[in-house]
Design a protein around this motif. Sequence first.
Motif, short mmCIF file in Angstrom:
data_model
loop_
_atom_site.label_atom_id
_atom_site.label_comp_id
_atom_site.label_asym_id
_atom_site.label_seq_id
_atom_site.Cartn_x
_atom_site.Cartn_y
_atom_site.Cartn_z
N ILE A 1 0.87 -1.18 0.00
CA ILE A 1 0.00 0.00 0.00
C ILE A 1 0.91 1.23 0.00
O ILE A 1 1.66 1.45 0.96
CB ILE A 1 -0.92 0.03 1.24
N TRP A 2 0.82 2.03 -1.06
CA TRP A 2 1.59 3.28 -1.11
C TRP A 2 0.98 4.25 -0.12
O TRP A 2 -0.24 4.40 -0.04
CB TRP A 2 1.56 3.89 -2.51
N ILE A 3 1.82 4.94 0.64
CA ILE A 3 1.34 5.89 1.65
C ILE A 3 2.14 7.19 1.56
O ILE A 3 3.19 7.24 0.93
CB ILE A 3 1.41 5.31 3.08
N GLY A 4 1.65 8.21 2.23
CA GLY A 4 2.32 9.50 2.25
C GLY A 4 3.55 9.50 3.15
O GLY A 4 3.70 8.65 4.04
N ALA A 5 4.42 10.47 2.93
CA ALA A 5 5.67 10.57 3.70
C ALA A 5 5.40 10.78 5.19
O ALA A 5 6.06 10.16 6.04
CB ALA A 5 6.52 11.70 3.15
N TYR A 6 4.44 11.63 5.53
CA TYR A 6 4.15 11.90 6.94
C TYR A 6 3.67 10.63 7.64
O TYR A 6 4.13 10.31 8.74
CB TYR A 6 3.09 13.00 7.08
N GLU A 7 2.76 9.90 7.01
CA GLU A 7 2.24 8.68 7.63
C GLU A 7 3.33 7.62 7.73
O GLU A 7 3.40 6.88 8.72
CB GLU A 7 1.03 8.16 6.85
N ALA A 8 4.19 7.54 6.70
CA ALA A 8 5.30 6.59 6.75
C ALA A 8 6.23 6.91 7.92
O ALA A 8 6.65 6.02 8.66
CB ALA A 8 6.08 6.61 5.44
N LEU B 1 2.72 13.18 18.22
CA LEU B 1 2.33 13.27 16.83
C LEU B 1 0.81 13.11 16.74
O LEU B 1 0.16 12.72 17.71
CB LEU B 1 3.02 12.18 16.01
N THR B 2 0.25 13.39 15.59
CA THR B 2 -1.20 13.32 15.42
C THR B 2 -1.76 11.96 15.81
O THR B 2 -2.80 11.87 16.47
CB THR B 2 -1.57 13.65 13.96
N HIS B 3 -1.07 10.89 15.46
CA HIS B 3 -1.57 9.55 15.78
C HIS B 3 -1.43 9.25 17.27
O HIS B 3 -2.23 8.48 17.82
CB HIS B 3 -0.85 8.52 14.91
#
Length: 166
Positions: A23-30, A46-48
């Motif tokens: 699953i390709w994901i964004g840099a921030y989420e990675a 962090l947000t999470h």
Amino acid sequence: MSLVTQHRVVILKEVNAERYLPIWIGAYEADAIAVELQDVSVSRPLTHDLLRSVIGELGAKVTSILINDLHDDTFYARIIMDVGGRHVEVDSRPSDALALAVRVGSQIYVDEAVMDKAGVLLDGQGKEQTKVENPKADKVDDEKLAVFRDFINSLDLDDLGKGKDD
């Protein structure tokens, strides 16, 4: 991170099989996932981390994450929670759901139809195997998944499945 494209990808592995779901994901989420998996401390949440705290303060518990759909090359997920004995599901991007899952230690599930559409099988030498089509699953253009297969075939799978405590 794919060194070829500089894109980030999460690769989920089926527990009792050699089938993978990229699953390709964004840099921030990675980065948010990597920070937690590598046990890196950050000065501010962090947000999470904030989401985990809010869920906990409200008396809820994340019981699992479900990657439940794939439509037009976009994955969909649900965060499944117990809120005082009540079953609650919240729509989420898979990357956010996974970043939360690694923080709370919840199970991660993938709907069988999603695995049939986008799962990649590898043999012992890291080469793709022929997939048996599920007649109930939608047909997927192999060219769309070729980039995932190429990336998985480039991975060193010896470290796959080792946790941060290994």
